[in-house]
Design a protein around this motif. Structure first.
Motif, PDB file in Angstrom:
ATOM      1  N   ASN A 163      24.655  36.851  52.077  1.00 24.77           N
ATOM      2  CA  ASN A 163      25.804  36.019  51.536  1.00 24.77           C
ATOM      3  C   ASN A 163      25.832  34.780  52.219  1.00 24.77           C
ATOM      4  OD1 ASN A 163      26.636  37.818  49.776  1.00 24.77           O
ATOM      5  ND2 ASN A 163      28.324  38.864  51.351  1.00 24.77           N
ATOM      6  N   THR A 164      25.440  34.715  53.564  1.00 21.07           N
ATOM      7  CA  THR A 164      25.569  33.450  54.221  1.00 21.07           C
ATOM      8  C   THR A 164      24.310  32.523  53.491  1.00 21.07           C
ATOM      9  OG1 THR A 164      23.697  34.143  55.805  1.00 21.07           O
ATOM     10  CG2 THR A 164      26.131  34.498  56.335  1.00 21.07           C
ATOM     11  N   ARG A 211      46.883  41.207  46.249  1.00 23.06           N
ATOM     12  CA  ARG A 211      47.137  40.935  44.923  1.00 23.06           C
ATOM     13  C   ARG A 211      45.829  40.244  44.162  1.00 23.06           C
ATOM     14  NH1 ARG A 211      51.504  38.183  47.478  1.00 23.06           N
ATOM     15  NH2 ARG A 211      53.513  39.160  47.041  1.00 23.06           N
ATOM     16  N   ALA A 212      44.810  39.939  44.914  1.00 19.72           N
ATOM     17  CA  ALA A 212      43.546  39.367  44.515  1.00 19.72           C
ATOM     18  C   ALA A 212      42.771  40.816  44.371  1.00 19.72           C
ATOM     19  CB  ALA A 212      42.897  38.562  45.543  1.00 19.72           C
ATOM     20  N   LEU A 213      42.934  41.799  45.033  1.00 20.07           N
ATOM     21  CA  LEU A 213      42.032  43.330  44.914  1.00 20.07           C
ATOM     22  C   LEU A 213      42.534  44.085  43.962  1.00 20.07           C
ATOM     23  CD1 LEU A 213      41.252  43.358  48.839  1.00 20.07           C
ATOM     24  CD2 LEU A 213      39.825  42.814  47.008  1.00 20.07           C
ATOM     25  N   VAL A 214      43.743  44.220  43.859  1.00 23.17           N
ATOM     26  CA  VAL A 214      44.521  45.440  42.967  1.00 23.17           C
ATOM     27  C   VAL A 214      44.669  44.870  41.749  1.00 23.17           C
ATOM     28  CG1 VAL A 214      45.627  46.187  45.110  1.00 23.17           C
ATOM     29  CG2 VAL A 214      46.988  44.539  43.097  1.00 23.17           C
ATOM     30  N   GLY A 215      44.534  46.098  40.729  1.00 25.88           N
ATOM     31  CA  GLY A 215      44.807  45.843  39.152  1.00 25.88           C
ATOM     32  C   GLY A 215      46.404  45.306  38.933  1.00 25.88           C
ATOM     33  N   GLU A 216      47.205  45.902  39.785  1.00 29.86           N
ATOM     34  CA  GLU A 216      48.571  45.711  39.643  1.00 29.86           C
ATOM     35  C   GLU A 216      49.405  46.129  40.876  1.00 29.86           C
ATOM     36  OE1 GLU A 216      52.559  47.177  37.075  1.00 29.86           O
ATOM     37  OE2 GLU A 216      50.562  47.923  36.714  1.00 29.86           O
ATOM     38  N   MET A 217      50.092  45.383  41.539  1.00 31.06           N
ATOM     39  CA  MET A 217      51.035  45.641  42.543  1.00 31.06           C
ATOM     40  C   MET A 217      52.411  45.726  42.255  1.00 31.06           C
ATOM     41  SD  MET A 217      51.164  44.048  46.478  1.00 31.06           S
ATOM     42  CE  MET A 217      52.591  42.887  46.456  1.00 31.06           C
ATOM     43  N   ARG A 218      53.440  46.574  42.431  1.00 30.45           N
ATOM     44  CA  ARG A 218      54.747  46.945  42.125  1.00 30.45           C
ATOM     45  C   ARG A 218      55.525  47.287  43.468  1.00 30.45           C
ATOM     46  NH1 ARG A 218      58.577  50.494  39.965  1.00 30.45           N
ATOM     47  NH2 ARG A 218      57.207  52.360  40.512  1.00 30.45           N
ATOM     48  N   LEU A 263      37.474  36.126  46.657  1.00 28.29           N
ATOM     49  CA  LEU A 263      38.613  37.199  45.969  1.00 28.29           C
ATOM     50  C   LEU A 263      39.163  36.756  44.821  1.00 28.29           C
ATOM     51  CD1 LEU A 263      40.520  38.414  49.201  1.00 28.29           C
ATOM     52  CD2 LEU A 263      38.810  39.376  47.890  1.00 28.29           C
ATOM     53  N   SER A 264      39.589  35.395  44.661  1.00 29.34           N
ATOM     54  CA  SER A 264      40.182  35.003  43.461  1.00 29.34           C
ATOM     55  C   SER A 264      39.915  33.695  42.979  1.00 29.34           C
ATOM     56  CB  SER A 264      41.844  35.070  43.525  1.00 29.34           C
ATOM     57  OG  SER A 264      42.413  34.565  42.468  1.00 29.34           O
ATOM     58  N   ARG A 265      39.462  33.296  41.614  1.00 35.05           N
ATOM     59  CA  ARG A 265      39.090  32.020  41.537  1.00 35.05           C
ATOM     60  C   ARG A 265      40.437  31.075  41.293  1.00 35.05           C
ATOM     61  NH1 ARG A 265      35.434  35.113  38.145  1.00 35.05           N
ATOM     62  NH2 ARG A 265      33.320  34.353  38.286  1.00 35.05           N
ATOM     63  N   ARG A 317      32.939  28.626  42.616  1.00 39.44           N
ATOM     64  CA  ARG A 317      31.542  29.168  42.366  1.00 39.44           C
ATOM     65  C   ARG A 317      31.294  30.297  43.072  1.00 39.44           C
ATOM     66  NH1 ARG A 317      31.521  23.162  42.790  1.00 39.44           N
ATOM     67  NH2 ARG A 317      30.601  22.222  41.214  1.00 39.44           N
ATOM     68  N   ILE A 318      31.658  30.581  44.217  1.00 35.83           N
ATOM     69  CA  ILE A 318      31.117  31.968  44.884  1.00 35.83           C
ATOM     70  C   ILE A 318      31.939  32.769  44.438  1.00 35.83           C
ATOM     71  CG2 ILE A 318      32.830  32.123  46.823  1.00 35.83           C
ATOM     72  CD1 ILE A 318      30.634  32.142  48.894  1.00 35.83           C
ATOM     73  N   CYS A 319      32.980  32.823  43.740  1.00 36.83           N
ATOM     74  CA  CYS A 319      33.518  34.080  43.070  1.00 36.83           C
ATOM     75  C   CYS A 319      32.638  34.566  42.074  1.00 36.83           C
ATOM     76  CB  CYS A 319      34.947  33.542  42.384  1.00 36.83           C
ATOM     77  SG  CYS A 319      36.254  33.831  43.732  1.00 36.83           S
ATOM     78  N   SER A 320      31.730  33.981  41.317  1.00 40.11           N
ATOM     79  CA  SER A 320      30.836  34.446  40.195  1.00 40.11           C
ATOM     80  C   SER A 320      29.673  34.812  40.994  1.00 40.11           C
ATOM     81  CB  SER A 320      30.445  33.315  39.449  1.00 40.11           C
ATOM     82  OG  SER A 320      29.869  31.966  40.025  1.00 40.11           O
ATOM     83  N   ILE A 321      29.427  34.638  42.247  1.00 43.71           N
ATOM     84  CA  ILE A 321      28.236  35.129  42.801  1.00 43.71           C
ATOM     85  C   ILE A 321      28.472  36.486  43.844  1.00 43.71           C
ATOM     86  CG2 ILE A 321      26.566  34.522  44.786  1.00 43.71           C
ATOM     87  CD1 ILE A 321      26.835  31.519  43.872  1.00 43.71           C
ATOM     88  N   LEU A 322      29.535  36.578  44.556  1.00 35.71           N
ATOM     89  CA  LEU A 322      29.769  37.716  45.599  1.00 35.71           C
ATOM     90  C   LEU A 322      30.106  38.998  44.673  1.00 35.71           C
ATOM     91  CD1 LEU A 322      31.819  36.135  48.427  1.00 35.71           C
ATOM     92  CD2 LEU A 322      29.442  36.461  48.182  1.00 35.71           C
TER      93      LEU A 322
END
Length: 608
Positions: A438-439, A180-187, A523-525, A466-471
């Motif tokens: 990344n480490t 769910r965090a990776l896709v635009g939409e899951m159905r 993956l998701s904020r 915080r890390i969502c805005s960096i990776l």
């Protein structure tokens, strides 16, 4: 595996299987061949594959399917590497769910050692048991102007969504939070048997300037020009042929020409002057050309020197013997001047390219070693571990091994005093330079925002934001952070999808696992993490580890898995030895594992 939409030739060969044409692929090489041929999907904007349930458990299969589908639809390059990683990761989770929870009709396991053991036994049994073994998972990829749609369809009995489920769509299973965090939409449709993943198309500019004025063109031009400054030695006992060859090369622009009239003179000049190319006649009185080549190949200094052998022999047998003896190339007299110049330039350019590559390799090796030392210095030193052990009475040991020069694993300590200390372990996705960078990114964040004395869940929630805005998109990390209270023998922790914590009594009479599920960092904020608690028994232990212990295969391809690792831990505890338990555990693991490791290995052992 069956791929649909194949060329007519393949379809005709298997007309008894499907009127639309299918191809059976039994191993990875067959799959690669099929993917190269099955190009009809582009005409219809769709691509199809049918995979046996057991094949879905192969870790590499989703990458093969995703790259094959998107490659055949002609959008792999458009999507870019990052987006392909997202699609492969999401497809991996959905394929496993469709096979295990769909076709094999197995519920999610209980989060206990016995529950996991029973779950794996069920997977192994149903993978070869009818009707489960005969079921397939179908994958379709459909191209739309703004998105690519991947649909995964199983042949199970379906799933009835419940409005009480926290997932929103009512669909639960392994790894779906990641999806769910990776896709635009899951159905989810067809009673849970069909899952559609929608990925927006994002065009990445990949234009590259290859004109002569560009940096890449300048490198080629410099390489082409430098061949004319390379020293060349011409060897022949006929002076007229030596002069003629030298004139032809000088006329073509080669500037540094030297000559020799026999094999002995040639060998002396090769040792003294180190030419970059030797043009060598074979038929000479004191030493033949092959004799000279034999001496050249015997010595380390000259072993890779290009030698162009010239001979009046026209038979193929002599040419083959000369190449086996070490000649780089062979030309037949009379030598065509244009061909001679072309071969000379070709051999020198190859030599210069190899020199540049070796110089680059040496430089990269030095820099990687420096980076490796820097990354290792992020880990707690033996002195820091000894200080914590002395202050708390906890026996603390650790093992760390990268699968390549750099890795994405990292662990650390925070000594709070008063019998309290923090412990964290991180595993970034992937291997090599990117995860290693990344480490360092995470280390900087944690240095500026040090772990607190309480609230591990809240700390990971803030760290994730915080890390969502960096990776970069598609990169993520599993992480565990906890605080150990020595007096209470209590470990309060939060986790983001790590392998389960193993703990119990040091004699092996009690073994259990701590829950570590959660959405990985980055993956998701919106992700939040909760505190969990493990109470360690008296005279007990606790083991934290990266998934290399579970997933690195043996030479035969078998992985330990959760059940196998529990057995290995029990065997170490039941057979005390002079070495620390963690050293014996890792040594036994590496003894049964294919080396070098496929993943970075980190393990930390606490003994009370």
């Amino acid at each position: 595996m069956v791929f649909h939409g194949a060329p007519a030739s393949a379809a005709d060969a298997m007309a008894d299987t499907s009127s639309s044409g299918v191809i059976e692929a039994s191993d990875e090489e067959d799959v690669a061949a099929v993917l190269d041929e099955a190009r009809w999907g582009l005409a219809t904007g769709a691509w199809f594959a049918s995979v046996r349930s057991a094949s879905c458990l192969d870790f590499d299969l989703p990458d093969i399917v995703a790259q094959g589908a998107l490659g055949q639809l002609g959008i792999a390059e458009e999507l870019g590497e990052r987006r392909l990683q997202d699609i492969s990761t999401a497809l991996r989770e959905i394929l496993v769910n469709a096979a295990v929870h769909g076709n094999m009709e197995l519920p999610s396991p209980e989060k206990t050692s016995e529950g996991l053991k029973a779950f794996h036994a069920g997977v192994n049994a149903r993978a070869s048991e009818m009707p489960y073994a005969a079921r397939r998972v179908r994958v379709t990829a459909t191209l739309r102007p703004d998105a690519v749609i991947l649909a995964v369809i199983d042949e199970g009995t379906g799933y009835t969504p419940s409005s009480s489920e926290n997932s929103g769509d009512g669909y639960t299973g392994r790894g779906l939070d990641i999806v769910r965090a990776l896709v635009g939409e899951m159905r989810v449709a067809d009673g849970g048997r069909r899952t559609e993943l929608s990925f927006r198309r994002r065009v990445e500019s990949r234009s590259r300037d290859t004109s002569p004025d560009s940096p890449a063109g300048d490198v080629v031009a410099r390489l082409h020009g430098s061949v004319f400054d390379c020293p060349i030695l011409i060897v022949d006992d006929e002076d007229i042929l030596v002069q003629m060859t030298a004139f032809q090369l000088q006329d073509a622009g080669f500037k540094r020409i030297d000559t020799a009239s026999n094999g002995s003179d040639a060998w002396a000049k090769i040792n003294a002057d180190s030419p970059d190319l030797v043009i060598l006649d074979h038929s000479m009185p004191d030493m033949t050309g092959l004799d000279v080549i034999a001496k050249v190949r015997e010595h380390e200094k000259t072993r890779e020197l290009p030698v162009l052998l010239v001979s009046a022999h026209e038979d193929r047998a002599f040419r083959a013997d000369a190449l086996r003896a070490g000649a780089t190339n062979v030309m037949t007299k009379p030598v065509d001047p244009d061909l001679l110049i072309h071969r000379t330039r070709q051999l020198l350019e190859s030599l210069l390219v190899m020199r540049q590559l070796r110089a680059y390799q040496r430089r990269v090796t030095v820099e990687l070693r420096q980076a490796q030392r820097m990354q290792e210095e992020l880990m707690p030193s033996h002195e820091a571990m000894a200080a914590v052990s002395e202050a708390t009475g906890v026996q603390l040991s650790a093992r760390f091994q990268m699968s390549s020069e750099l890795g994405g694993d990292w662990w650390g300590l925070s000594d709070f005093g008063g019998g309290l200390f923090g412990l964290y372990m991180v595993d970034f996705s992937g291997h090599g330079v990117g995860p290693a960078i990344n480490t360092f990114r995470l280390h900087t964040l944690m240095r500026d925002n040090p772990p607190p004395l309480d609230g591990p869940g809240g700390y990971l929630t803030r760290l994730n934001s915080r890390i969502c805005s960096i990776l970069p998109r598609g990169q993520y990390a599993t992480m565990l952070y906890g605080i150990f209270d020595v007096a209470e023998r209590r470990f309060t922790y939060a986790a983001t999808g790590c392998p389960p914590v193993i703990f119990g009594k040091a004699d092996g009479t009690i073994l259990a696992t701590g829950e570590t599920s959660g959405v990985p960092l980055g993956l998701s904020r919106k992700s939040t993490f909760e505190d969990r608690v493990i109470d360690i028994p008296e005279a007990g232990f606790m083991l934290l580890y990266s998934d290399a212990l579970l997933e690195c295969p043996s030479p035969g391809g078998d992985m330990l898995g959760d059940d196998g690792l529990m057995k290995l831990v029990r065997s170490v505890l039941e057979e005390p030895g002079a070495e620390p338990p963690l050293d014996r555990l890792v040594d036994r693991f590496t003894a049964r594992t294919r080396l070098p490791l496929d993943d970075d290995l980190t393990a930390v052992w606490l003994g009370l």
